[in-house]
Design a protein around this motif. Sequence first.
Motif, short mmCIF file in Angstrom:
data_model
loop_
_atom_site.label_atom_id
_atom_site.label_comp_id
_atom_site.label_asym_id
_atom_site.label_seq_id
_atom_site.Cartn_x
_atom_site.Cartn_y
_atom_site.Cartn_z
N TYR A 1 -16.33 5.36 -5.93
CA TYR A 1 -16.28 6.78 -5.59
C TYR A 1 -16.79 6.96 -4.16
CZ TYR A 1 -16.69 11.84 -6.00
OH TYR A 1 -16.53 13.20 -5.81
N GLU A 2 -16.00 7.63 -3.32
CA GLU A 2 -16.36 7.88 -1.94
C GLU A 2 -16.91 9.29 -1.81
OE1 GLU A 2 -13.25 6.88 0.82
OE2 GLU A 2 -12.46 5.35 -0.52
N LEU A 3 -18.22 9.42 -1.63
CA LEU A 3 -18.81 10.74 -1.41
C LEU A 3 -18.31 11.33 -0.10
CD1 LEU A 3 -20.84 9.22 -3.42
CD2 LEU A 3 -22.46 10.97 -2.72
N THR A 4 -18.24 10.47 0.94
CA THR A 4 -17.60 10.79 2.21
C THR A 4 -16.88 9.52 2.64
OG1 THR A 4 -19.35 10.03 3.71
CG2 THR A 4 -19.60 12.24 2.77
N LYS A 5 -16.17 9.58 3.75
CA LYS A 5 -15.47 8.39 4.23
C LYS A 5 -16.45 7.30 4.67
CE LYS A 5 -14.92 9.89 9.04
NZ LYS A 5 -13.94 10.13 10.14
N ASN A 6 -17.73 7.67 4.84
CA ASN A 6 -18.73 6.71 5.29
C ASN A 6 -19.77 6.35 4.24
OD1 ASN A 6 -17.64 6.52 7.91
ND2 ASN A 6 -18.75 8.34 8.56
N LEU B 1 0.86 -1.19 0.00
CA LEU B 1 0.00 0.00 0.00
C LEU B 1 0.89 1.23 0.00
CD1 LEU B 1 -2.48 -1.09 2.84
CD2 LEU B 1 -2.65 -1.59 0.40
N THR B 2 0.76 2.07 -1.02
CA THR B 2 1.59 3.26 -1.10
C THR B 2 0.89 4.37 -1.86
OG1 THR B 2 3.72 4.15 -1.87
CG2 THR B 2 2.77 2.37 -3.17
N ASN B 3 0.81 5.55 -1.28
CA ASN B 3 0.26 6.74 -1.92
C ASN B 3 -1.13 6.49 -2.51
OD1 ASN B 3 0.60 9.46 -2.52
ND2 ASN B 3 1.34 9.04 -4.59
N ILE C 1 -5.54 -1.55 -7.24
CA ILE C 1 -6.49 -0.45 -7.05
C ILE C 1 -5.69 0.85 -7.18
CG2 ILE C 1 -8.18 0.63 -5.54
CD1 ILE C 1 -8.57 -2.08 -4.18
N ALA C 2 -6.08 1.69 -8.14
CA ALA C 2 -5.31 2.90 -8.45
C ALA C 2 -6.15 4.15 -8.23
CB ALA C 2 -4.84 2.85 -9.91
N PRO C 3 -5.57 5.17 -7.61
CA PRO C 3 -6.33 6.41 -7.39
C PRO C 3 -6.44 7.25 -8.67
CG PRO C 3 -4.09 6.66 -6.59
CD PRO C 3 -4.22 5.23 -7.04
N ILE C 4 -7.67 7.68 -8.95
CA ILE C 4 -7.89 8.70 -9.99
C ILE C 4 -7.93 10.07 -9.32
CG2 ILE C 4 -9.49 9.52 -11.76
CD1 ILE C 4 -10.41 6.60 -12.08
N ILE C 5 -8.69 10.15 -8.23
CA ILE C 5 -8.62 11.29 -7.31
C ILE C 5 -8.26 10.70 -5.95
CG2 ILE C 5 -9.87 13.19 -6.22
CD1 ILE C 5 -11.75 13.21 -8.61
N LYS D 1 -7.79 9.29 -2.43
CA LYS D 1 -8.70 9.09 -1.30
C LYS D 1 -10.16 9.35 -1.65
CE LYS D 1 -5.30 8.32 1.64
NZ LYS D 1 -5.07 6.99 2.24
N LYS D 2 -10.49 9.35 -2.94
CA LYS D 2 -11.84 9.70 -3.36
C LYS D 2 -12.37 8.80 -4.48
CE LYS D 2 -14.96 13.05 -2.64
NZ LYS D 2 -15.46 13.41 -1.29
N PHE D 3 -11.60 8.68 -5.54
CA PHE D 3 -12.09 8.03 -6.77
C PHE D 3 -11.01 7.06 -7.24
CE2 PHE D 3 -13.41 8.91 -11.45
CZ PHE D 3 -14.22 7.78 -11.44
N HIS D 4 -11.41 5.78 -7.45
CA HIS D 4 -10.43 4.75 -7.76
C HIS D 4 -10.86 3.91 -8.96
CE1 HIS D 4 -9.91 5.55 -3.42
NE2 HIS D 4 -8.62 5.36 -3.67
N ALA D 5 -9.88 3.43 -9.70
CA ALA D 5 -10.07 2.38 -10.70
C ALA D 5 -9.46 1.10 -10.15
CB ALA D 5 -9.41 2.77 -12.02
N LYS D 6 -10.04 -0.03 -10.51
CA LYS D 6 -9.56 -1.27 -9.91
C LYS D 6 -9.69 -2.44 -10.88
CE LYS D 6 -14.11 -1.56 -7.68
NZ LYS D 6 -14.83 -1.48 -6.39
#
Length: 375
Positions: A339-344, A251-253, A303-307, A309-314
């Motif tokens: 896509y995470e609208l919030t952490k919850n 797990l990194t960045n 799993i790769a971040p697009i944004i 901590k918010k939006f990911h491709a996997k």
Amino acid sequence: MVLLLAAGMTASAQVKLPAWLSNVKLSGYGMTRYQYSSQEGNKSNTFELRLARISLEGRILNDFYWKAQIQFNGNTSNLGSSPRVVDLFAEWQKYDFFRVKMGQFKNPFTFENPMHPIDQGFMSYSQVVTKIAGFSDRAGTHSSNGRDIGLQVQGDFLKNAAGRNLLHYQVGVFNGQGINTSDVDQQKNLIGGIWVMPVAGMRIGAFGWTGSYARKGTWNDEVNPQSGVKEKKTGVRSLQQRRYAFSAEYLTNDWTFRSEYAHSTGLAFAKTLTSTSYDQTDPAWCNLSSNGDKADAFYAVVIAPIIKKKFHAKARYDLYRANGEWNKAKTFYEAGLDYELTKNFEISGEYALVNDRSLAKHNHSMIDIEVDFRF
């Protein structure tokens, strides 16, 4: 009268809750989904309530941590199995290098098994976990969410100059019968693992499992060489299970790379257990599966971040061979977004091409869209 009432209210306000009760935490989560499958002869197109869980946890005397968790299922074939207890344990946590846990909790086998269902990233756990770590286990155990009842010790040690532990171990003794069930053959499962953490965010581990899964009932045994016919036996039929797994994760960045391989040796029952009140005189419950005594599974995840901590491709490659051979291999080739609208609160979707060589028509497609929340 007014003075008495005021005095009573003041006294009540000064009452303090016991320390063990004041730190009790209530939490939970829910998972809903739409799922489509084009499998020939078994097509589906449905909205589902995947599951909901509510848990209580807290600490007693600082050194003891406890947790109780209940699961509610939505669309199930047997509504009587919901709700059910999935976690109920206490753990002594005085020392980081030696912790003792007792009760019902996750089998210490693979990296993915103890992960939160939302955090593991896909529409279900990998087949490594579901088939060889105690979910809908290949041995025929009832659905147990990767858990069993037992006693476990675990710990982290060997700190580097930065104060980060480099080694982790965990080993436990379990009934071997799955959740909410007593032992049947009076044999115990010994399950454990060890991993190294050479750099921050990286784990490389190995796991082992030895024990049995058993049922009490009647069955027809192998053909007697003298009579030439099968003999009927009654009692406890115990199937030995030997398993191992190798795991790696980095797990990194906000990137995730994870891969695991598991191998299982041991016979399995033909039918999955669905009720403890099954007819023990019916040989069907103790018949053996035609899959034989070997199976293995492998998966690889990115799993790769697009944004961040918010939006990911996997993407995930997920293989399971029910008999250790390619003629019954089942493989998922998956790709998706979340896509995470919030952490919850999270919305996720994925497409899977499924190649199942045990079917007449090997290939079919699946689409899974989920809305998950936690509190």
